[in-house]
Design an enzyme around this catalytic site. Structure first.
Site, short mmCIF file in Angstrom:
data_model
loop_
_atom_site.label_atom_id
_atom_site.label_comp_id
_atom_site.label_asym_id
_atom_site.label_seq_id
_atom_site.Cartn_x
_atom_site.Cartn_y
_atom_site.Cartn_z
N ASP A 37 0.86 -1.20 0.00
CA ASP A 37 0.00 0.00 0.00
C ASP A 37 0.88 1.24 0.00
OD1 ASP A 37 -3.28 0.23 0.78
OD2 ASP A 37 -2.10 2.08 1.00
N ASP A 82 3.86 2.61 -4.51
CA ASP A 82 2.96 3.46 -5.27
C ASP A 82 2.71 2.72 -6.57
OD1 ASP A 82 1.58 5.25 -6.76
OD2 ASP A 82 2.96 6.93 -6.46
N ASN A 142 -5.90 -5.13 -6.16
CA ASN A 142 -7.04 -4.47 -5.52
C ASN A 142 -6.91 -2.95 -5.48
OD1 ASN A 142 -9.30 -4.22 -3.36
ND2 ASN A 142 -7.51 -3.34 -2.35
N SER A 181 -15.40 -4.06 -10.70
CA SER A 181 -16.53 -3.36 -10.07
C SER A 181 -17.80 -3.64 -10.85
CB SER A 181 -16.26 -1.85 -10.10
OG SER A 181 -17.40 -1.14 -9.65
N SER A 216 -19.46 -1.38 -11.63
CA SER A 216 -19.35 -0.25 -12.57
C SER A 216 -18.56 -0.63 -13.82
CB SER A 216 -18.69 0.94 -11.89
OG SER A 216 -19.48 1.37 -10.82
N TYR A 268 -14.03 5.77 -14.63
CA TYR A 268 -14.09 4.58 -13.76
C TYR A 268 -14.80 3.43 -14.49
CZ TYR A 268 -14.61 2.01 -9.31
OH TYR A 268 -14.54 1.07 -8.29
N LYS A 309 -12.81 -0.05 -15.21
CA LYS A 309 -13.22 -1.33 -14.60
C LYS A 309 -13.69 -2.32 -15.67
CE LYS A 309 -12.14 -0.53 -10.31
NZ LYS A 309 -11.07 -1.28 -9.64
N THR A 319 -16.57 1.14 2.51
CA THR A 319 -15.13 1.37 2.71
C THR A 319 -14.89 2.88 2.67
OG1 THR A 319 -14.51 1.50 0.38
CG2 THR A 319 -14.67 -0.71 1.33
N1 LIG Z 1 -15.98 0.47 -2.10
C1 LIG Z 1 -16.76 0.20 -3.14
O1 LIG Z 1 -17.97 0.49 -3.15
C2 LIG Z 1 -16.16 -0.49 -4.35
C3 LIG Z 1 -17.05 -1.00 -5.29
C4 LIG Z 1 -16.55 -1.64 -6.42
C5 LIG Z 1 -15.19 -1.78 -6.57
N2 LIG Z 1 -14.32 -1.27 -5.64
C6 LIG Z 1 -12.89 -1.46 -5.88
O2 LIG Z 1 -12.32 -2.12 -4.78
C7 LIG Z 1 -10.94 -1.78 -4.70
C8 LIG Z 1 -10.62 -1.37 -3.26
O3 LIG Z 1 -11.39 -0.23 -2.95
P1 LIG Z 1 -11.85 0.14 -1.47
O4 LIG Z 1 -13.27 0.52 -1.56
O5 LIG Z 1 -11.44 -0.89 -0.51
O6 LIG Z 1 -11.01 1.49 -1.27
P2 LIG Z 1 -10.13 2.06 -0.09
O7 LIG Z 1 -9.91 3.48 -0.42
O8 LIG Z 1 -10.72 1.71 1.24
O9 LIG Z 1 -8.76 1.24 -0.23
C9 LIG Z 1 -7.94 1.42 -1.33
C10 LIG Z 1 -6.50 1.23 -0.88
O10 LIG Z 1 -5.68 1.39 -2.03
C11 LIG Z 1 -4.56 2.17 -1.64
N3 LIG Z 1 -4.00 2.87 -2.78
C12 LIG Z 1 -4.58 3.89 -3.46
N4 LIG Z 1 -3.74 4.33 -4.40
C13 LIG Z 1 -2.63 3.57 -4.31
C14 LIG Z 1 -1.41 3.57 -5.02
N5 LIG Z 1 -1.16 4.44 -6.00
N6 LIG Z 1 -0.48 2.64 -4.69
C15 LIG Z 1 -0.70 1.78 -3.68
N7 LIG Z 1 -1.86 1.75 -2.96
C16 LIG Z 1 -2.80 2.64 -3.28
C17 LIG Z 1 -5.08 3.14 -0.61
O11 LIG Z 1 -4.04 3.66 0.22
C18 LIG Z 1 -6.06 2.26 0.16
O12 LIG Z 1 -5.43 1.62 1.26
C19 LIG Z 1 -10.70 -0.67 -5.72
O13 LIG Z 1 -10.13 -1.24 -6.87
C20 LIG Z 1 -12.10 -0.18 -6.01
O14 LIG Z 1 -12.21 0.39 -7.29
C21 LIG Z 1 -14.79 -0.63 -4.53
#
Ligand SMILES: NC(=O)c1ccc[n+]([C@@H]2O[C@H](COP(=O)([O-])OP(=O)(O)OC[C@H]3O[C@@H](n4cnc5c(N)ncnc54)[C@H](O)[C@@H]3O)[C@@H](O)[C@H]2O)c1
Length: 270
Positions: free
Chosen positions: A36, A60, A87, A138, A140, A151, A155, A185
């Site tokens: 992360d 990153d 993820n 997603s 989406s 987005y 996705k 989240t």
């Molecule tokens: N939460 C939702 O409703 C939802 C729905 C569909 C899909 N998603 C997908 O699930 C995945 C996780 O999302 P989430 O909701 O847990 O989000 P979140 O923001 O809680 O977690 C995302 C994590 O990714 C890390 N991150 C972001 N940019 C980064 C980078 N450049 N390098 C390394 N780490 C990085 C962040 O620090 C964070 O810890 C994503 O791909 C998101 O698109 C989420």
């Protein structure tokens, strides 16, 4: 203990769905490489799951050289990689006419390019142990949302990249995707924390609530496990039924009981 002696990399593992996946894999015996961009959260989570057996890697995902170092760090420490969970991701708001090229490129870089590059670097190592990739796409990615242009595109790309890698790299590895719907989240607090938005979700969310991150983690762990040994190229939608709906009005609510529905059917026939 489905993941005893297995090594799992989870990108974006310090929050939300990634964190829940980290905890699930660790709970089922894996050594987890938690990657992360946020070192403080990383240390906290790796400490929580019992540090010694696991590895925190600050990355990153926008930087391919850093992704290379993540893969190397996993190999240096554990000597193998069984599962890569792509993820890490970012959301995006704006129609095509409202977002600029820099924003578009950033979304594509983290949501698509990082998936490509991490997979490319991990596949040779996954192949040696019959491993797998789980990409977090997603809901989406299977249809469009108002104001989510970049987005939606990103996705959808992840879902079809999943299929492409699945057929290109079988039978050595399996590649699948999980497509969450609305999940509670930090990424989604702009939606889940807004009562107006949540009221608008009410007719759409069949389960009447967002998913918990642990409910997405269960699907991720299933696809990574031997329980899914013949599941390849699949996009497992975990949205509580949101995309099962055609989008037509709620006839049950609008027309009342069965007698009204019968009336509506005969009206349609006429
Ligand atoms: N939460 C939702 O409703 C939802 C729905 C569909 C899909 N998603 C997908 O699930 C995945 C996780 O999302 P989430 O909701 O847990 O989000 P979140 O923001 O809680 O977690 C995302 C994590 O990714 C890390 N991150 C972001 N940019 C980064 C980078 N450049 N390098 C390394 N780490 C990085 C962040 O620090 C964070 O810890 C994503 O791909 C998101 O698109 C989420």
């Amino acid at each position: 203990m489905r993941f005893a002696n297995k090594v799992v990399i989870v990108t974006g593992g310090a929050s939300g769905i990634g964190e829940a996946a980290v905890r699930r894999f660790a709970g089922e015996g894996a050594s987890v490489v938690v990657a992360d961009i946020r070192p403080d959260a990383l240390e906290r989570i790796v400490g929580d799951i019992g540090g010694e057996q696991h590895l925190a890697v600050e990355v990153d995902m926008l930087d391919p050289a850093v992704i290379d170092r993540m893969v190397d760090a996993a190999l240096d420490r554990f000597g193998r990689i069984d599962t890569l969970v792509n993820n890490a991701g970012m959301g995006s708001f704006g129609r095509v006419t409202e977002i600029d090229l820099d924003h578009w490129r950033q979304v594509m870089a983290i949501d698509v390019e990082a998936v490509f590059w991490a997979s490319r670097q991990a596949i040779p190592h996954l192949s040696r142990v019959g491993g797998s990739i789980v990409n977090i796409a997603s809901a989406s990615g299977i249809a469009a949302d108002y104001g989510f242009a970049a987005y939606n595109a990103a996705k959808a790309a992840v879902i079809n990249l999943t299929r492409a890698m699945a057929i290109d790299h079988a039978p050595e590895i399996r590649v699948n995707a999980v497509s969450p719907g609305l999940t509670a989240t930090p990424l989604a607090t702009g939606l889940t924390g807004n009562p107006v938005i949540m009221a608008a979700y009410e007719p759409v969310l069949a389960m009447k609530r967002p998913a918990e991150p642990s409910e997405i983690a269960g699907a991720i762990a299933f696809l990574a496990s031997d329980d899914a040994s013949y599941v390849n190229g699949h996009n497992l939608v975990v949205d509580g039924g949101m995309t099962a709906h055609t989008g037509q009005p709620n006839f049950t609510r609008l027309l009342g009981g069965e007698s009204h529905l019968a009336g509506a059917e005969s009206a349609v026939r006429r």
